[in-house]
Design a protein around this motif. Structure first.
Motif, short mmCIF file in Angstrom:
data_model
loop_
_atom_site.label_atom_id
_atom_site.label_comp_id
_atom_site.label_asym_id
_atom_site.label_seq_id
_atom_site.Cartn_x
_atom_site.Cartn_y
_atom_site.Cartn_z
N ASP A 159 0.84 -1.00 -0.35
CA ASP A 159 0.03 -0.33 0.19
C ASP A 159 0.25 1.36 -0.05
O ASP A 159 0.57 1.96 -0.88
N ALA A 160 2.07 1.04 0.91
CA ALA A 160 2.86 2.37 1.03
C ALA A 160 3.82 2.29 -0.80
O ALA A 160 3.58 4.00 -0.94
N ALA A 161 3.82 1.17 -0.99
CA ALA A 161 4.77 1.69 -2.86
C ALA A 161 3.35 2.09 -3.42
O ALA A 161 4.10 2.78 -4.51
N VAL A 162 2.07 1.80 -3.18
CA VAL A 162 0.72 2.12 -4.55
C VAL A 162 0.77 3.93 -4.47
O VAL A 162 0.41 4.48 -4.73
N ALA A 163 0.89 4.36 -3.14
CA ALA A 163 1.07 5.55 -2.79
C ALA A 163 2.03 5.95 -2.86
O ALA A 163 1.72 7.77 -3.31
N ASP A 164 2.98 6.09 -2.69
CA ASP A 164 4.37 6.61 -3.28
C ASP A 164 4.39 6.91 -4.52
O ASP A 164 4.63 6.78 -5.61
N PRO A 165 4.63 8.62 -4.38
CA PRO A 165 4.28 9.26 -5.61
C PRO A 165 6.33 8.97 -6.75
O PRO A 165 5.86 8.14 -8.10
N ALA A 166 6.70 8.45 -6.18
CA ALA A 166 8.09 7.70 -6.63
C ALA A 166 7.71 6.35 -7.64
O ALA A 166 7.95 5.77 -9.21
N THR A 167 6.83 5.53 -7.34
CA THR A 167 6.40 4.52 -8.15
C THR A 167 5.22 4.69 -9.12
O THR A 167 5.38 4.10 -10.24
N ALA A 168 4.68 5.84 -9.34
CA ALA A 168 4.34 5.69 -10.61
C ALA A 168 5.16 6.74 -12.07
O ALA A 168 5.37 6.89 -12.68
N ARG A 169 6.26 7.80 -11.08
CA ARG A 169 7.35 8.14 -11.54
C ARG A 169 7.76 7.13 -12.15
O ARG A 169 8.44 7.50 -13.28
N ARG A 170 7.84 6.39 -11.86
CA ARG A 170 9.24 4.82 -12.22
C ARG A 170 8.27 4.31 -13.31
O ARG A 170 8.79 4.62 -14.54
N VAL A 171 7.02 4.19 -13.13
CA VAL A 171 5.95 4.15 -14.52
C VAL A 171 5.98 4.55 -15.69
O VAL A 171 6.83 4.72 -17.05
N ARG A 172 6.28 5.49 -15.13
CA ARG A 172 6.21 7.49 -16.23
C ARG A 172 7.52 8.12 -16.89
O ARG A 172 7.45 7.75 -18.17
N THR A 173 8.43 6.77 -16.15
CA THR A 173 10.32 7.48 -17.11
C THR A 173 9.89 6.11 -17.94
O THR A 173 10.98 6.60 -19.20
N ASP A 174 9.27 5.09 -17.69
CA ASP A 174 9.55 4.14 -18.91
C ASP A 174 8.68 4.28 -19.92
O ASP A 174 8.87 4.86 -21.11
N PHE A 175 8.02 4.68 -19.96
CA PHE A 175 6.34 5.35 -21.35
C PHE A 175 7.01 6.59 -21.58
O PHE A 175 7.37 6.36 -22.95
N ASP A 176 8.18 7.14 -21.05
CA ASP A 176 8.31 8.76 -21.81
C ASP A 176 10.17 8.97 -22.55
O ASP A 176 10.55 8.78 -24.00
N GLU A 177 10.83 6.70 -21.81
CA GLU A 177 11.53 6.92 -22.98
C GLU A 177 10.96 6.08 -23.58
O GLU A 177 11.88 6.03 -24.75
N GLY A 178 9.67 5.28 -23.85
CA GLY A 178 9.77 4.53 -25.02
C GLY A 178 9.28 5.61 -26.13
O GLY A 178 10.25 5.12 -26.78
N ARG A 179 8.46 6.72 -25.62
CA ARG A 179 7.81 7.20 -27.03
C ARG A 179 9.45 7.74 -27.71
O ARG A 179 8.93 8.05 -28.44
N ALA A 180 10.67 8.43 -26.61
CA ALA A 180 11.42 9.02 -27.38
C ALA A 180 12.44 7.54 -28.27
O ALA A 180 12.82 8.25 -29.70
N LEU A 181 12.36 6.59 -27.69
CA LEU A 181 12.60 5.15 -28.70
C LEU A 181 11.90 5.37 -29.73
O LEU A 181 12.30 4.40 -31.23
N GLY A 182 10.78 5.95 -29.89
CA GLY A 182 10.12 5.64 -31.03
C GLY A 182 8.66 4.31 -30.95
O GLY A 182 8.37 4.32 -31.93
#
Length: 212
Positions: A159-182
């Motif tokens: 529950d703490a991990a789900v509520a932690d904004p860093a968890t969502a940022r970790r997911v977003r980092t993959d997404f953003d880098e994926g976009r940069a890779l095409g």
């Protein structure tokens, strides 16, 4: 004259505001997106399902747990992981598609499980149950929490991990880098750093064989 000028003035102001807001949003998005030149197909914190060592063929999959195509390809991937065990390193990265209500929720659940060393268990559970929650128009975060319970995770930590904004940022980092890779759709595969166009079910295996 004044009654005509006032509406025109208001319209002009509204248009200017819309343009400015759009420009600011574009600049912010552009500033946050990784530079394609520095984008990496795989990073040190990427989730590795199989590690066959430095000389192995590396397959990276950008996926969305809610994506039907990813769900359809899941058994293919599992068969290839078993068939080429010891020969390939298999890496998973998140790419939650904006059109799916639970794509980010499911990725956050997987990342929360990963903090307890249970990423692969949640990875399997999400794909095996996709038909039960995929395409839902309401959040299934509570359902994903029951998966965590079933897996025997420390629920306070989950529950703490789900509520932690860093968890969502970790997911977003993959997404953003994926976009940069095409990356623009899921699943998208890279074999030894090269993007793979999937047209037939055996294209991934053929690419692995060629790399081997």
């Amino acid at each position: 004259m004044r009654t005509v000028t006032k509406p025109l003035l208001i319209t002009a102001i509204v248009l200017i505001v819309v343009v400015v807001v759009g420009l600011v949003a574009f600049l912010v998005t552009r500033a946050q997106a990784p530079d394609p030149a520095s984008a990496s197909v795989s990073r040190a914190d990427s989730h590795v399902l199989d590690d066959a060592g430095g000389d192995a063929v590396t397959v990276v999959e950008f996926l969305d747990f809610e994506c039907e195509a990813c769900g359809a390809y899941y058994p293919v991937v599992e068969e290839l992981r078993e068939k080429y065990a010891g020969q390939i390193t298999y890496v998973i990265r998140y790419f939650p598609l904006p059109g799916h209500v639970n794509s980010t929720h499911s990725a956050v659940a997987a990342e929360a499980a990963a903090r307890q060393g249970r990423f692969e268990d949640m990875y399997h559970r999400l794909f095996e149950t996709q038909a039960e929650w995929g395409e839902s128009q309401e959040s299934k975060a509570e359902l994903f929490r029951t998966y965590a319970v079933d897996l025997g995770l420390d629920m306070a930590a989950y529950d703490a991990a789900v509520a932690d904004p860093a968890t969502a940022r970790r997911v977003r980092t993959d997404f953003d880098e994926g976009r940069a890779l095409g990356v623009g759709s899921t699943p998208t595969f890279f074999v030894n750093g090269r993007p793979l166009t999937i047209e037939r079910w055996n294209d991934l295996e053929l690419a692995i064989q060629a790399a081997l």
